[in-house]
Design an enzyme around this catalytic site. Structure first.
Site, PDB file in Angstrom:
ATOM      1  N   GLU A 129       0.782  -1.241   0.000  1.00  0.00           N
ATOM      2  CA  GLU A 129       0.000   0.000   0.000  1.00  0.00           C
ATOM      3  C   GLU A 129       0.818   1.297   0.000  1.00  0.00           C
ATOM      4  O   GLU A 129       0.298   2.342  -0.368  1.00  0.00           O
ATOM      5  CB  GLU A 129      -1.029   0.013   1.147  1.00  0.00           C
ATOM      6  N   ASN A 130       2.078   1.225   0.419  1.00  0.00           N
ATOM      7  CA  ASN A 130       2.898   2.442   0.410  1.00  0.00           C
ATOM      8  C   ASN A 130       4.122   2.309  -0.483  1.00  0.00           C
ATOM      9  O   ASN A 130       5.141   2.976  -0.267  1.00  0.00           O
ATOM     10  CB  ASN A 130       3.336   2.799   1.834  1.00  0.00           C
ATOM     11  N   HIS A 184      -4.240   3.660   2.343  1.00  0.00           N
ATOM     12  CA  HIS A 184      -3.611   4.484   1.294  1.00  0.00           C
ATOM     13  C   HIS A 184      -3.928   4.016  -0.125  1.00  0.00           C
ATOM     14  O   HIS A 184      -3.318   4.498  -1.083  1.00  0.00           O
ATOM     15  CB  HIS A 184      -2.091   4.529   1.485  1.00  0.00           C
ATOM     16  N   HIS A 220      -5.381  -4.706   8.363  1.00  0.00           N
ATOM     17  CA  HIS A 220      -4.656  -3.441   8.280  1.00  0.00           C
ATOM     18  C   HIS A 220      -5.261  -2.491   9.311  1.00  0.00           C
ATOM     19  O   HIS A 220      -6.313  -1.890   9.082  1.00  0.00           O
ATOM     20  CB  HIS A 220      -4.809  -2.898   6.860  1.00  0.00           C
ATOM     21  N   HIS A 263       0.074  -2.043   8.805  1.00  0.00           N
ATOM     22  CA  HIS A 263      -0.246  -0.615   8.924  1.00  0.00           C
ATOM     23  C   HIS A 263       0.611   0.169   9.911  1.00  0.00           C
ATOM     24  O   HIS A 263       0.958   1.300   9.627  1.00  0.00           O
ATOM     25  CB  HIS A 263      -1.731  -0.370   9.238  1.00  0.00           C
TER      26      HIS A 263
HETATM   27 FE   FE2 Z   1      -1.811   1.917   6.291  1.00  0.00          FE
END
Ligand code: FE2
Length: 265
Positions: A39-40, A68, A157, A182
């Site tokens: 996600e990042n 995100h 998450h 997360h």
């Molecule tokens: Fe996150």
């Protein structure tokens, strides 16, 4: 059967370290299912279709995300392009299942491994100290009532350790693994719960650990010291790939072993 789960890839340093280690860890441990939270992966904010494709190229079977997921606009179309019954790559990139109804993408993927084992990956997001979503516990109930596979991995998450531990107990004996993401900080509580679910509150990020949860230290410190807004930039130093290896019985989905992973350069 061995499953590898890799925690939140953060920025280019995270991509580099995961690229470096994913292949040999999969080979050494005879991994049959590889799930990566990406996600990042794009500069610390979201993931682009191009980066997602790269991560699939490295050997991920399924990717998960979190809060995100909508940061990069291009990803909305990528997720929206997948048909429900497709096994193409956009269908294997998940967003949390308990988002509002009707959004692009899916929160669960059901597939078959190379050796013919049915599996499911579920992506859920917590509600404590996070944005509004639907109840992840009841969303899990609804999804599990429809999933036929025995091998089921849940990426939860979420921010609060309490909510994540609660999810572990709630799903104990109903899924193979509940693994947290997360917070970007790994917890040392990996274990097999009494009814056969592997659990770890947070597997940690795959990214630069000379940072404040992935971001350049000075920028975050400045915000804490002054309260002034400022641009956040992904850090580079001391990258590590974090995750967990889970061994389970492919017939029952019951986990027998979980091992925490943190691999540096
Ligand atoms: Fe996150």
């Amino acid at each position: 059967m061995n499953i590898l789960f890799v925690g939140d890839i953060f920025g280019s340093a995270g991509r580099r370290i995961v690229h470096e280690h994913l292949g040999h860890v999969r080979a050494t441990h005879n991994v049959e299912l590889t799930v990566v939270n990406s996600e990042n992966a794009a500069g610390g904010f979201g993931v682009t279709p191009q980066i997602a494709e790269e991560i699939f190229d490295w050997g991920a079977d399924v990717q998960t995300t979190g809060n995100h997921v909508w940061d990069k606009k291009e990803l909305v179309d990528y997720l929206g392009s997948a048909a429900p019954d497709s096994h193409e790559r956009p269908r294997r990139l998940l967003r949390p299942a308990n988002f509002s109804p009707g959004l692009p993408g899916f929160g669960v993927y059901e597939g078959v491994t190379a050796s013919g084992v049915d599996y499911a990956v579920v992506n859920l997001q917590g509600r404590v100290f996070m944005g509004n979503t639907e109840d992840p516990f009841r969303a899990a109930d609804a999804l599990l009532s429809r999933i036929r596979a025995k091998v089921i991995l849940v990426d939860f998450h979420a921010e609060a350790t309490s909510e994540k531990v609660a999810m572990g107990w709630y799903l104990d004996g109903r899924v193979t693994a509940v693994l947290g993401t997360h917070t970007h900080v790994p917890t040392a509580d990996e274990r097999i719960l009494p009814n056969g679910t592997a659990f770890q509150t947070d597997v940690g990020m795959s990214g630069p650990y000379d940072s404040i949860i992935g971001v350049e230290k000075d920028l975050v410190l400045h915000r804490f010291l002054t309260g002034m807004p400022g641009r956040f930039e992904a850090a580079k130093g001391n990258p590590k790939m974090c995750g967990a290896l889970v061994e389970c019985d492919p017939m029952t989905g019951r986990a027998s072993r979980i091992q925490r992973i943190m691999l540096g350069e």
